[in-house]
Design a protein around this motif. Structure first.
Motif, PDB file in Angstrom:
ATOM      1  N   LEU A 161     -24.565  21.634 -13.679  1.00 26.30           N
ATOM      2  CA  LEU A 161     -23.084  21.769 -13.606  1.00 26.30           C
ATOM      3  C   LEU A 161     -22.730  23.198 -13.529  1.00 26.30           C
ATOM      4  CD1 LEU A 161     -20.327  20.125 -13.659  1.00 26.30           C
ATOM      5  CD2 LEU A 161     -20.393  20.343 -16.238  1.00 26.30           C
ATOM      6  N   ASP A 185     -13.681  16.709  -9.283  1.00 26.79           N
ATOM      7  CA  ASP A 185     -14.331  17.699  -9.871  1.00 26.79           C
ATOM      8  C   ASP A 185     -13.559  18.927 -10.569  1.00 26.79           C
ATOM      9  OD1 ASP A 185     -16.513  16.087  -9.487  1.00 26.79           O
ATOM     10  OD2 ASP A 185     -17.675  17.566  -8.339  1.00 26.79           O
ATOM     11  N   SER A 219     -14.559  21.919 -10.858  1.00 27.45           N
ATOM     12  CA  SER A 219     -15.314  22.880 -10.008  1.00 27.45           C
ATOM     13  C   SER A 219     -14.038  23.392  -9.105  1.00 27.45           C
ATOM     14  CB  SER A 219     -16.676  22.870  -9.649  1.00 27.45           C
ATOM     15  OG  SER A 219     -16.532  21.565  -8.622  1.00 27.45           O
TER      16      SER A 219
END
Length: 293
Positions: free
Chosen positions: A87, A226, A228
């Protein structure tokens, strides 16, 4: 366009290191020709072309160091250490890719227009609504008249009364959220400068907006949301905030000082070093110490 193609074959990563003007100069052409070249290849413009190159470069680097650097998409039997490592690498690479493809002169221009605007609308639905609210709160605190909208009826109402002195920002990871598209389109029709912040350079939102800020998400583990993607967009919003703050630094510092003073009474003071509260000895029993703090 042939000269541009030949130059890129010799220098495939040159777009990551310069602007559209740099590529035009190095290939002996013009910025308009570079734009036509990008569109001939199926891209909306130079920004989306750079995104594609950065993404491919990231994938190539990942293939070379897959085991030690990125790893793989996590599975049900992976340890917490493995998941964290994968991650972290994914998020870091996404931030690096976004920074490498960012058109800073364009971002600076957007910041200047926001700082000089009479009103800013920020549109975001679902997860993007959180980002819109975060940007609105920060800009409002430094004196920018702005509102965020996630409900389409209210957003359309605000968009309809925009004008050429206003800026409208649409935030969407996919760039295909209908409500965000509707609100940004209405703001553009009203005359506002429209800005798209999206991870999809080929999306309807990017094509609709006058200016685009493209983010890049290197890897996706839990599609379609996600975190991110939100992290790189938060970096973009933070950059916008700081550049806007620079435009009128005196106004920024004055407003930050005023807002800090306004909420100071609602924050618990930091305990002075060396002062310890003994059992049964409450703050209420020592009013002079509370007042001093």
């Amino acid at each position: 366009m042939r000269r541009i193609a030949e130059f890129l074959l010799e220098n495939p990563q040159s777009p990551l290191e310069g602007t559209i003007g740099d590529l035009a100069k190095e290939s002996g052409t013009s910025a308009a020709t570079v734009t036509r070249f990008c569109r001939l290849l199926g891209y909306a413009g130079y920004a989306s072309f750079r995104v594609s190159i950065a993404t491919e470069a990231g994938r190539a680097a990942a293939r070379e160091t897959w085991t030690t650097d990125i790893g793989r998409a996590f599975g049900p039997d992976d340890s917490a250490t493995e998941v964290l490592s994968t991650l972290m690498n994914s998020h870091i690479r996404s931030l690096q890719e976004t920074a490498s493809i960012m058109d800073l002169p364009a971002v600076k221009e957007i910041s200047r227009r926001i700082a000089q605007s009479t009103h800013v609308d920020i549109y975001g639905v679902g997860g993007s609504a959180i980002l819109a609210a975060e940007l609105q709160a920060r800009l409002y605190r430094i004196g920018i008249n702005c509102h965020c909208w996630s409900e389409v009826h209210e957003g359309l109402t605000s968009a309809a009364i925009q004008n050429t002195d206003c800026v409208a920002i649409g935030i969407s990871n996919t760039g295909r959220t209908k409500e965000t598209l509707q609100m940004l389109k209405q703001a553009r029709r009203a005359g506002a400068l429209t800005v798209a912040i999206s991870n999809n350079p080929h999306s309807p939102l990017v094509e609709l907006a006058d200016r685009q800020i493209i983010t890049s998400v290197f890897e996706r583990f839990l599609q379609p949301d996600d975190l991110s993607a939100k992290h790189v967009q938060l970096m973009v919003l933070d950059l916008l905030y700081l550049l806007i703050a620079q435009e009128d630094f005196e106004r920024t510092t004055q407003n930050l000082s005023k807002s800090a003073s306004a909420v100071a009474a609602h924050r618990r003071p930091t305990r002075k070093s060396g002062t310890r509260r003994t059992p049964g000895h409450s703050a209420a029993s020592t009013p002079e110490r509370v007042e001093e703090r």
